[in-house]
Write a protein that holds these residues in place. Sequence first.
Motif, PDB file in Angstrom:
ATOM      1  N   THR A 102       4.502  -2.600   5.705  1.00  0.00           N
ATOM      2  CA  THR A 102       4.438  -1.179   6.046  1.00  0.00           C
ATOM      3  C   THR A 102       4.321  -0.329   4.792  1.00  0.00           C
ATOM      4  O   THR A 102       3.550   0.633   4.733  1.00  0.00           O
ATOM      5  N   ARG A 103       5.090  -0.687   3.752  1.00  0.00           N
ATOM      6  CA  ARG A 103       5.049   0.073   2.505  1.00  0.00           C
ATOM      7  C   ARG A 103       3.683  -0.065   1.827  1.00  0.00           C
ATOM      8  O   ARG A 103       3.126   0.917   1.325  1.00  0.00           O
ATOM      9  N   ALA A 104       3.136  -1.279   1.817  1.00  0.00           N
ATOM     10  CA  ALA A 104       1.831  -1.493   1.188  1.00  0.00           C
ATOM     11  C   ALA A 104       0.749  -0.681   1.892  1.00  0.00           C
ATOM     12  O   ALA A 104      -0.110  -0.068   1.250  1.00  0.00           O
ATOM     13  N   GLU A 105       0.785  -0.666   3.223  1.00  0.00           N
ATOM     14  CA  GLU A 105      -0.208   0.102   3.979  1.00  0.00           C
ATOM     15  C   GLU A 105      -0.042   1.593   3.733  1.00  0.00           C
ATOM     16  O   GLU A 105      -1.026   2.337   3.633  1.00  0.00           O
ATOM     17  N   ALA A 106       1.211   2.047   3.622  1.00  0.00           N
ATOM     18  CA  ALA A 106       1.456   3.465   3.363  1.00  0.00           C
ATOM     19  C   ALA A 106       0.866   3.886   2.026  1.00  0.00           C
ATOM     20  O   ALA A 106       0.261   4.957   1.911  1.00  0.00           O
ATOM     21  N   LEU A 107       1.017   3.047   1.012  1.00  0.00           N
ATOM     22  CA  LEU A 107       0.471   3.372  -0.308  1.00  0.00           C
ATOM     23  C   LEU A 107      -1.050   3.433  -0.285  1.00  0.00           C
ATOM     24  O   LEU A 107      -1.661   4.257  -0.971  1.00  0.00           O
ATOM     25  N   ARG A 108      -1.667   2.561   0.484  1.00  0.00           N
ATOM     26  CA  ARG A 108      -3.126   2.555   0.555  1.00  0.00           C
ATOM     27  C   ARG A 108      -3.655   3.737   1.368  1.00  0.00           C
ATOM     28  O   ARG A 108      -4.754   4.221   1.123  1.00  0.00           O
ATOM     29  N   THR A 109      -2.875   4.195   2.326  1.00  0.00           N
ATOM     30  CA  THR A 109      -3.314   5.308   3.156  1.00  0.00           C
ATOM     31  C   THR A 109      -3.256   6.625   2.397  1.00  0.00           C
ATOM     32  O   THR A 109      -4.228   7.385   2.375  1.00  0.00           O
ATOM     33  N   ALA A 110      -2.125   6.918   1.786  1.00  0.00           N
ATOM     34  CA  ALA A 110      -1.970   8.191   1.072  1.00  0.00           C
ATOM     35  C   ALA A 110      -0.854   8.048   0.049  1.00  0.00           C
ATOM     36  O   ALA A 110       0.246   7.603   0.381  1.00  0.00           O
ATOM     37  N   THR A 112       0.376   9.511  -4.288  1.00  0.00           N
ATOM     38  CA  THR A 112       0.055  10.282  -5.477  1.00  0.00           C
ATOM     39  C   THR A 112      -0.333   9.335  -6.598  1.00  0.00           C
ATOM     40  O   THR A 112       0.213   8.241  -6.720  1.00  0.00           O
ATOM     41  N   CYS A 113      -1.298   9.755  -7.385  1.00  0.00           N
ATOM     42  CA  CYS A 113      -1.672   9.070  -8.627  1.00  0.00           C
ATOM     43  C   CYS A 113      -1.279  10.048  -9.732  1.00  0.00           C
ATOM     44  O   CYS A 113      -2.012  10.985 -10.026  1.00  0.00           O
ATOM     45  N   TYR A 114      -0.090   9.885 -10.273  1.00  0.00           N
ATOM     46  CA  TYR A 114       0.575  10.847 -11.133  1.00  0.00           C
ATOM     47  C   TYR A 114       0.799  12.143 -10.342  1.00  0.00           C
ATOM     48  O   TYR A 114       1.759  12.220  -9.588  1.00  0.00           O
ATOM     49  N   ASP A 115      -0.083  13.140 -10.441  1.00  0.00           N
ATOM     50  CA  ASP A 115       0.173  14.402  -9.738  1.00  0.00           C
ATOM     51  C   ASP A 115      -0.986  14.816  -8.843  1.00  0.00           C
ATOM     52  O   ASP A 115      -1.107  15.987  -8.480  1.00  0.00           O
ATOM     53  N   HIS A 116      -1.861  13.866  -8.484  1.00  0.00           N
ATOM     54  CA  HIS A 116      -2.961  14.202  -7.590  1.00  0.00           C
ATOM     55  C   HIS A 116      -3.037  13.188  -6.446  1.00  0.00           C
ATOM     56  O   HIS A 116      -2.360  12.168  -6.469  1.00  0.00           O
ATOM     57  N   LEU A 117      -3.846  13.489  -5.453  1.00  0.00           N
ATOM     58  CA  LEU A 117      -3.922  12.685  -4.239  1.00  0.00           C
ATOM     59  C   LEU A 117      -4.776  11.446  -4.454  1.00  0.00           C
ATOM     60  O   LEU A 117      -5.840  11.508  -5.063  1.00  0.00           O
ATOM     61  N   ALA A 118      -4.314  10.330  -3.896  1.00  0.00           N
ATOM     62  CA  ALA A 118      -5.045   9.072  -4.023  1.00  0.00           C
ATOM     63  C   ALA A 118      -4.955   8.311  -2.708  1.00  0.00           C
ATOM     64  O   ALA A 118      -4.411   8.800  -1.717  1.00  0.00           O
ATOM     65  N   GLY A 119      -5.511   7.097  -2.711  1.00  0.00           N
ATOM     66  CA  GLY A 119      -5.568   6.324  -1.483  1.00  0.00           C
ATOM     67  C   GLY A 119      -6.678   6.843  -0.574  1.00  0.00           C
ATOM     68  O   GLY A 119      -7.553   7.606  -0.996  1.00  0.00           O
ATOM     69  N   ARG A 120      -6.638   6.431   0.697  1.00  0.00           N
ATOM     70  CA  ARG A 120      -7.679   6.879   1.622  1.00  0.00           C
ATOM     71  C   ARG A 120      -7.707   8.395   1.744  1.00  0.00           C
ATOM     72  O   ARG A 120      -8.776   8.994   1.917  1.00  0.00           O
ATOM     73  N   LEU A 121      -6.525   9.023   1.666  1.00  0.00           N
ATOM     74  CA  LEU A 121      -6.483  10.487   1.755  1.00  0.00           C
ATOM     75  C   LEU A 121      -7.204  11.120   0.579  1.00  0.00           C
ATOM     76  O   LEU A 121      -8.068  11.992   0.763  1.00  0.00           O
ATOM     77  N   LEU A 190     -11.174   6.251 -10.507  1.00  0.00           N
ATOM     78  CA  LEU A 190     -11.684   5.263  -9.571  1.00  0.00           C
ATOM     79  C   LEU A 190     -10.472   4.684  -8.847  1.00  0.00           C
ATOM     80  O   LEU A 190      -9.669   3.980  -9.443  1.00  0.00           O
ATOM     81  N   ASP A 191     -10.324   5.024  -7.589  1.00  0.00           N
ATOM     82  CA  ASP A 191      -9.143   4.642  -6.818  1.00  0.00           C
ATOM     83  C   ASP A 191      -9.019   3.119  -6.743  1.00  0.00           C
ATOM     84  O   ASP A 191      -9.967   2.434  -6.358  1.00  0.00           O
TER      85      ASP A 191
END
Length: 248
Positions: A102-110, A112-121, A190-191
């Motif tokens: 569940t945690r791994a999927e959450a990280l991939r979905t959305a 932060t990469c330092y202070d900006h949005l990353a993952g699928r979001l 590059l995500d």
Amino acid sequence: MKGDADIARTAALFADPARVRVLLALGDGRALAASVLAAEARLSAQGVSAHLAKLRDAGLVVAEKSGRHRFYRLAGPDTAELLETLARFSPAQPVTSLREGTRAEALRTARTCYDHLAGRLGVAVTAALLARGALAGAADTRRRPGDRISAPLSEHPYTLGANAGPVFAALGVDLDAAAAGRRPLLKFCLDWSEQRHHLAGALGAAMATRFIDAGWVERRVKAHRALRLTPEGEQALRTRLGIGELAA
């Protein structure tokens, strides 16, 4: 005189799983107390203090005092980018429980990469900005043949588009304020999980702050970097950026 960079010495800091968990807990740019980091890394108070001392000596982490308390944060975006780079070259850890999956999927979905949005979001938002003319340049956000699997992109193909003003205004992001600082307005990573570009730099940070302040995303308590898209956020993405189901 000094010789070559001692890469092995720095790399050794990432060879300890507990120390990596400390760095990942700080990966969203916040400053956290040692007690919080100890819980996140599953360490004793003495153990986390020893790891933090090594990270501080290496210049990867800095400490800030607030009253009688001391808080720790990453030394800057370069440290977060180093973590993201290592993640791209690292095999996935085996998932041995539902909680880990569940945690791994959450990280991939959305996340932060330092202070900006990353993952699928983060990737979906960047693609939508390109599609709506807020960004211009490359045809899409896919990895280009010349892109190294590292962050940030050394040369990115994007500029502000003709519709940047109205699109960012509709999102509640002040372009002038984002551009007023010394930090570059536009940078891209590059995500590591999506292998597509996501927006970083001052504008990426302003976007993430806006999403959090508006209640469109919220932090997951037990995974500091992971974000949850709220129903209000889903509606905002749909109406303001034309983003439908995030998983799609």
